[in-house]
Design an enzyme around this catalytic site. Structure first.
Site, short mmCIF file in Angstrom:
data_model
loop_
_atom_site.label_atom_id
_atom_site.label_comp_id
_atom_site.label_asym_id
_atom_site.label_seq_id
_atom_site.Cartn_x
_atom_site.Cartn_y
_atom_site.Cartn_z
NE ARG B 51 4.94 19.11 4.56
CZ ARG B 51 4.27 19.74 3.59
NH1 ARG B 51 4.90 20.43 2.68
NH2 ARG B 51 2.96 19.67 3.54
CG ASP B 52 2.34 23.46 4.22
OD1 ASP B 52 1.11 23.46 4.09
OD2 ASP B 52 3.09 24.07 3.44
CG HIS B 243 -3.60 21.80 3.75
ND1 HIS B 243 -2.67 21.09 4.47
CD2 HIS B 243 -2.97 22.93 3.34
CE1 HIS B 243 -1.53 21.76 4.49
NE2 HIS B 243 -1.68 22.86 3.82
CG HIS B 245 -2.64 27.83 2.26
ND1 HIS B 245 -1.46 28.02 1.59
CD2 HIS B 245 -2.49 26.68 2.96
CE1 HIS B 245 -0.62 27.03 1.89
NE2 HIS B 245 -1.22 26.22 2.70
CB CYS B 276 1.10 32.63 0.18
SG CYS B 276 0.52 32.08 -1.42
CG ASN B 285 0.04 26.33 6.25
OD1 ASN B 285 -0.63 25.52 5.64
ND2 ASN B 285 1.36 26.37 6.15
#
Lengths: 320, 335
Positions: B51-52, B243, B245, B276, B285
């Protein structure tokens, strides 16, 4: 029985905790190894004038120590063949130290002749690594180091000691923390003023870093220790953080993360100075280093090497 | 310090204290060392690659490739795999096939497949497609909220409240995300208290877990510790996830500090998928492989097979025609 409240004591002389029990050093000394460890492991050989310009740029950043070159035989490391010219050609900034590698007495003598006032020697606990890397046994490499430190003492030259493969060896695999501790103790006793512990293939994790430093700090005072972490498996900053939590306050790094890993083609090597500085400054730790100027030096050398920076901070700041 | 009671001397000077009680320094040193690696025994990894990750890749991946990708991930031991997002395809075209993906994957037993549902409409569509867990996305920054989901934080909380209420009726668990917890691309530094407020709201609504997102990766272990210090006063540590990055290379160090402070849920993306959008050319990520390498090296259990994750990473990178962002994968020559 210690009252629980005492465990919350924060030493007045130390600042910046990331948790209540682990205060970090207020200040960290960064040893920049880009011009030596970095360039030594790059495919392209850089011309002398470019190296000099590169080191001169680094001299303006506030970095307190810049490893300039290596007095190793050009037969083995052609990238460092211009060792004497580099040593003589750099514009030494007052207050900045420019150590050079001196793997044996001959190299030491050439270094001193060229004007070096600080040298570094290399050791390893792995027999296979010593054989493949320096073409001799661990015992022989220590004898060579002993000759260098003795001559250095006589000449009033400071010696920094490196131990490689402290968290794993590309040939022997697992490395015992006790062996590393004994080696560190040995070269410290020889006269090295600082011992840099190198995770040469970057396989270490915060767990193995902690275990290794636990063992070494029993033999060598922690303020004499440095960590030299490779980022081959992305673990470098986490490993450095743990080292800081254990009291280490000297960290080696390489601008733009120069220097791939010769043991894993395509993999990265040294941790990038920019990324390290970003973390330290974010932690409120003083380094004296100007991150922007380091990025400038990184952009310069990457342009010349025709490669992208390995520093994530530089990438994010569009200094590709 | 002259005529000062010993107890006061000790409060004023740590050095004095350890001089008078030398055993104390050794004891504190031991405590210090233990705290460094006093970590959770088990860490749950929430895989957000499908997803992300894919949402932020330039190439749009065909539905069957996505399904194959998720099916590979389902075999790795990952306990949670965020499958897709029921957001309007007008905004996120990469997720236009959300229903087909959710219906097409082979769901492994014991694995959760949460999907994003930004509003009630998305929620209903997700349920109709067979979703069994959903997630809502809030922000700690007003400007980011307006730019990203076109409404204020307050308004977004109202939308989520509707989703959570509907989810409760169907006994569907809801995970909450808070973005920009360590910095915002528009507002810069974010006060931990602002984050705590949003976390508290989501938790109070009924989210079973709140994932704290360092959306632009600017955080460092210092800001992570300060943030968690603030949030843990309002919600139990066990409900928090991080979460991170890796845009500035800080992710693993930030995750380590979070673990040292008691967090035991970490989001990551296989192969570090998902650049990003705010820093051209920068990474996004943190890579699942690199997180696993660190956790396993620390003796922390995850239940995940690193080599199988690398296979999935290999597969999707080939499909996307890009190199992996995972250093572990690069080192093992899985470029």
């Amino acid at each position: 029985v210690v009252p629980l409240s005492l465990s919350r004591l924060r030493p007045a002389s130390q600042a910046v905790a990331v948790s209540s029990v682990n205060p970090l050093p207020k200040q960290v000394k960064i040893v920049e190894v880009g011009p030596r460890d970095g360039l030594q492991n790059e495919k392209l050989t850089v011309p002398t004038e470019v190296k000099l310009q590169f080191i001169d740029m680094l001299s303006e950043t506030g970095l307190p120590v810049i490893e300039a070159t290596s007095f190793v035989s050009p037969k083995w490391i052609p990238q460092m063949a211009d060792q004497a010219e580099v040593t003589q050609g750099i514009r030494k900034r007052p207050g900045v130290v420019y150590p050079v590698l001196a793997p044996n007495l001959k190299g030491f003598q050439a270094a001193v002749k060229a004007g070096a006032d600080e040298v570094a020697i290399f050791s390893t606990v792995s027999e296979l690594f010593a054989m493949k890397n320096a073409n001799c046994s661990v015992e022989e490499s220590l004898q060579r180091a002993e000759e260098v430190t003795r001559a250095a003492k006589a000449a009033g030259v400071r010696v920094r000691g490196y131990v490689s493969c402290v968290l794993g060896c590309p040939y022997e695999g697992h490395v015992s923390p006790d062996k590393v501790a004994q080696m560190a103790k040995h070269i410290y006793a020889m006269g090295c003023y600082e011992i840099s512990l190198g995770d040469t293939i970057g396989v270490g994790t915060p767990g193995s870093m902690r275990a290794m430093l636990d063992a070494v700090s029993k033999e060598v005072p922690v303020d004499r220790l440095a960590v030299h972490c490779h980022d081959t498996y992305g673990q470098a900053l986490a490993n450095i953080l743990v080292a800081l939590q254990m009291g280490v306050s000297v960290v080696d790094s390489s601008v733009a993360g120069l220097g791939g890993c010769p043991y894993a083609p395509g993999a990265s090597g040294n941790v990038a100075t920019e990324d390290l500085v970003y973390m330290l400054h974010g932690l409120g730790i003083h380094t004296g280093v100007d991150l922007q100027k380091v990025m400038d030096a990184g952009a310069f050398i990457c342009r010349f090497l025709n490669r992208r920076t390995s520093s994530k901070v530089a990438q994010a700041s569009c200094r590709l | 310090m002259g005529n000062v009671p010993a107890a006061l001397k000790h409060c004023l000077s740590y050095e004095q204290l350890t001089r008078d009680y030398p055993w104390l320094a050794a004891w504190l040193q031991r405590e210090k060392r233990n705290a460094i690696t006093d970590l959770p025994k088990f860490v749950k990894i929430v895989e957000v690659g499908p997803r992300d990750g894919l949402q932020n890749e330039k190439e749009i991946v065909p539905t069957d490739v996505k399904i194959q990708f998720i099916d590979l991930l389902s075999k790795t031991g990952l306990p949670a795999i965020e499958a897709t997002s029921f957001v309007s395809s007008k905004w996120v075209p990469q997720m236009a096939d959300h229903t087909d993906v959710l219906q097409g994957i082979h769901r492994a037993p014991q694995v959760k497949y949460p999907v994003l549902t930004p509003n009630l409409r998305g929620f209903r569509t997700a349920i109709a497609a067979g979703a069994t867990e959903v997630a809502v996305f809030g922000s700690a920054s007003e400007t980011f909220s307006r730019k990203n989901i076109n409404c204020s934080i307050e308004e977004s909380m109202q939308r989520f409240e509707e989703v959570v209420r509907a989810a409760k009726e169907l006994q569907i668990p809801v995970r909450g995300y808070v973005s920009c917890v360590l910095g915002c691309p528009y507002e810069g530094d974010i006060e931990p208290s602002k984050v705590t407020k949003v976390v508290k709201t989501l938790y109070g609504m009924g989210c079973y877990e709140i994932s704290l997102g360092d959306t632009i990766g600017v955080g460092t272990p210092g800001s992570m510790a300060r943030l968690l210090d603030s949030v843990k006063k309002e919600v139990p540590m066990s409900t928090l996830a991080v979460h991170c990055h890796d845009t500035y290379g800080q992710a693993l160090a930030n995750i380590l500090v979070a673990l040292q402070m008691g967090v035991s849920v970490v989001d990551s993306s296989v192969a570090g998928l998902g650049g990003c959008p705010y820093a051209k050319g920068a990474s996004g990520n943190v890579s699942t492989e690199d997180v696993l390498y660190m956790l396993h090296g620390l003796g922390v259990e995850t239940g995940v097979d690193l080599s199988k994750v690398m296979e999935a990473g290999d597969f999707i990178c080939k499909a996307l025609n890009r190199k992996t962002n995972s250093k572990v994968a690069q080192a093992k020559c899985r470029l």
